[in-house]
Design a protein around this motif. Sequence first.
Motif, PDB file in Angstrom:
ATOM      1  N   TRP A  57      31.677  46.613  41.852  1.00 18.16           N
ATOM      2  CA  TRP A  57      32.452  45.390  41.656  1.00 18.16           C
ATOM      3  C   TRP A  57      32.080  44.236  42.578  1.00 18.16           C
ATOM      4  N   LEU A  58      31.211  44.445  43.542  1.00 18.64           N
ATOM      5  CA  LEU A  58      30.900  43.374  44.483  1.00 18.64           C
ATOM      6  C   LEU A  58      30.357  42.116  43.812  1.00 18.64           C
ATOM      7  N   PRO A  59      29.384  42.209  42.893  1.00 19.19           N
ATOM      8  CA  PRO A  59      28.913  40.975  42.231  1.00 19.19           C
ATOM      9  C   PRO A  59      30.023  40.241  41.486  1.00 19.19           C
ATOM     10  N   SER A  60      30.888  41.007  40.807  1.00 21.43           N
ATOM     11  CA  SER A  60      31.998  40.375  40.078  1.00 21.43           C
ATOM     12  C   SER A  60      32.982  39.715  41.029  1.00 21.43           C
ATOM     13  N   TYR A  61      33.217  40.361  42.178  1.00 21.13           N
ATOM     14  CA  TYR A  61      34.111  39.775  43.177  1.00 21.13           C
ATOM     15  C   TYR A  61      33.560  38.441  43.678  1.00 21.13           C
ATOM     16  N   LEU A  62      32.280  38.413  44.012  1.00 18.83           N
ATOM     17  CA  LEU A  62      31.679  37.175  44.503  1.00 18.83           C
ATOM     18  C   LEU A  62      31.698  36.090  43.428  1.00 18.83           C
ATOM     19  N   SER A  63      31.518  36.496  42.188  1.00 22.79           N
ATOM     20  CA  SER A  63      31.470  35.523  41.095  1.00 22.79           C
ATOM     21  C   SER A  63      32.855  34.982  40.739  1.00 22.79           C
ATOM     22  N   SER A  64      33.816  35.897  40.547  1.00 22.66           N
ATOM     23  CA  SER A  64      35.123  35.458  40.063  1.00 22.66           C
ATOM     24  C   SER A  64      36.028  34.932  41.174  1.00 22.66           C
ATOM     25  N   SER A  65      35.995  35.549  42.345  1.00 23.38           N
ATOM     26  CA  SER A  65      36.902  35.139  43.415  1.00 23.38           C
ATOM     27  C   SER A  65      36.343  34.014  44.268  1.00 23.38           C
ATOM     28  N   LEU A  66      35.026  34.006  44.460  1.00 23.53           N
ATOM     29  CA  LEU A  66      34.417  33.005  45.325  1.00 23.53           C
ATOM     30  C   LEU A  66      33.561  32.006  44.551  1.00 23.53           C
ATOM     31  N   HIS A  67      33.591  32.128  43.209  1.00 22.36           N
ATOM     32  CA  HIS A  67      32.953  31.158  42.318  1.00 22.36           C
ATOM     33  C   HIS A  67      31.462  30.976  42.617  1.00 22.36           C
ATOM     34  N   ILE A 187      37.303  52.416  37.925  1.00 24.62           N
ATOM     35  CA  ILE A 187      38.343  52.362  36.898  1.00 24.62           C
ATOM     36  C   ILE A 187      39.624  51.766  37.469  1.00 24.62           C
ATOM     37  N   ALA A 188      40.065  52.308  38.626  1.00 24.67           N
ATOM     38  CA  ALA A 188      41.294  51.801  39.248  1.00 24.67           C
ATOM     39  C   ALA A 188      41.150  50.341  39.622  1.00 24.67           C
ATOM     40  N   THR A 189      39.992  49.960  40.129  1.00 26.84           N
ATOM     41  CA  THR A 189      39.773  48.556  40.511  1.00 26.84           C
ATOM     42  C   THR A 189      39.887  47.638  39.307  1.00 26.84           C
ATOM     43  N   GLY A 190      39.319  48.061  38.180  1.00 28.30           N
ATOM     44  CA  GLY A 190      39.410  47.254  36.969  1.00 28.30           C
ATOM     45  C   GLY A 190      40.840  47.015  36.531  1.00 28.30           C
ATOM     46  N   TYR A 191      41.658  48.067  36.573  1.00 25.15           N
ATOM     47  CA  TYR A 191      43.063  47.917  36.188  1.00 25.15           C
ATOM     48  C   TYR A 191      43.816  47.016  37.170  1.00 25.15           C
ATOM     49  N   ILE A 192      43.553  47.203  38.463  1.00 28.53           N
ATOM     50  CA  ILE A 192      44.257  46.399  39.476  1.00 28.53           C
ATOM     51  C   ILE A 192      43.898  44.924  39.347  1.00 28.53           C
ATOM     52  N   VAL A 193      42.613  44.634  39.175  1.00 32.03           N
ATOM     53  CA  VAL A 193      42.178  43.243  39.048  1.00 32.03           C
ATOM     54  C   VAL A 193      42.735  42.616  37.775  1.00 32.03           C
ATOM     55  N   ALA A 194      42.735  43.389  36.681  1.00 27.78           N
ATOM     56  CA  ALA A 194      43.268  42.865  35.425  1.00 27.78           C
ATOM     57  C   ALA A 194      44.764  42.570  35.530  1.00 27.78           C
ATOM     58  N   ALA A 195      45.486  43.414  36.277  1.00 31.16           N
ATOM     59  CA  ALA A 195      46.934  43.234  36.382  1.00 31.16           C
ATOM     60  C   ALA A 195      47.315  42.124  37.353  1.00 31.16           C
ATOM     61  N   THR A 196      46.528  41.956  38.421  1.00 35.86           N
ATOM     62  CA  THR A 196      46.897  40.998  39.471  1.00 35.86           C
ATOM     63  C   THR A 196      46.051  39.724  39.466  1.00 35.86           C
ATOM     64  N   HIS A 197      44.943  39.752  38.683  1.00 35.91           N
ATOM     65  CA  HIS A 197      44.009  38.619  38.640  1.00 35.91           C
ATOM     66  C   HIS A 197      43.444  38.293  40.026  1.00 35.91           C
ATOM     67  N   SER A 198      43.297  39.339  40.827  1.00 39.00           N
ATOM     68  CA  SER A 198      42.772  39.175  42.182  1.00 39.00           C
ATOM     69  C   SER A 198      42.198  40.500  42.657  1.00 39.00           C
ATOM     70  N   PHE A 199      41.210  40.416  43.555  1.00 34.31           N
ATOM     71  CA  PHE A 199      40.642  41.621  44.138  1.00 34.31           C
ATOM     72  C   PHE A 199      41.405  42.076  45.383  1.00 34.31           C
TER      73      PHE A 199
END
Length: 236
Positions: A57-67, A187-199
Amino acid sequence: MSEVEREFISRGGAQPEGRGIATPERRLVICCGIGKSTVWALGFASYNYTFYLLLTWLPSYLSSSLHMDLLHSVVYTSVPWGFAAVCDLAIGGWLVDKLIQRGWNPVRVRQTVLIGGTILGLGILGAARVHTPAAALFWISISIGGLSAASPVGWSIPSLIAPRASVGRVGGIMNFCNQVAGIAAPIATGYIVAATHSFAGAFIAATVFLLLGIAGYVFLLGRMTPIPDPAITSSR
């Protein structure tokens, strides 16, 4: 085989191969070993959970959270893993062996690196509230670097604590717990991010898991002393 190797083995420096006899005493020791190694494997599973969270999830975190755009996220992603490789080889491997060879207490050296490295893994919590790529990579590098330094010590524990007929069993417990955690993390990270819209929530979950692992290492694993082998103790 050289004479040095032969002498090392004759002094007990290697465990003899052979089929274990499943006497009641041996079964009791195996059960104790499974209990002890399960505690330790839980701690090591917390390492693998964080490891696979960042791996997937690191690339997605950098992309979605830090633009960050895709190209820069790929480049930035390589920084923590490069740092982790150095910590793995230099601290978990070379430094641990060097200190033990110089006469330092082997248990204390391994405990310090194992527990200290896992504590540094809590650096992932620092990435939950940062707003710049540099700050995020700093905390993530601290986290994955500490965990990588602890990793070689964790992998060596089966050969240090298990009776000679149970090394594979203890190692299997470790690997099973590791892989379950590695499967659960993305899997858990995907659900948490989807539910909270944050890492942030995903990083907090990894922190809680690491705290459980540290508690297991500190209070339940003990001094990493070998579990007595009934085949040896009964012959004395």
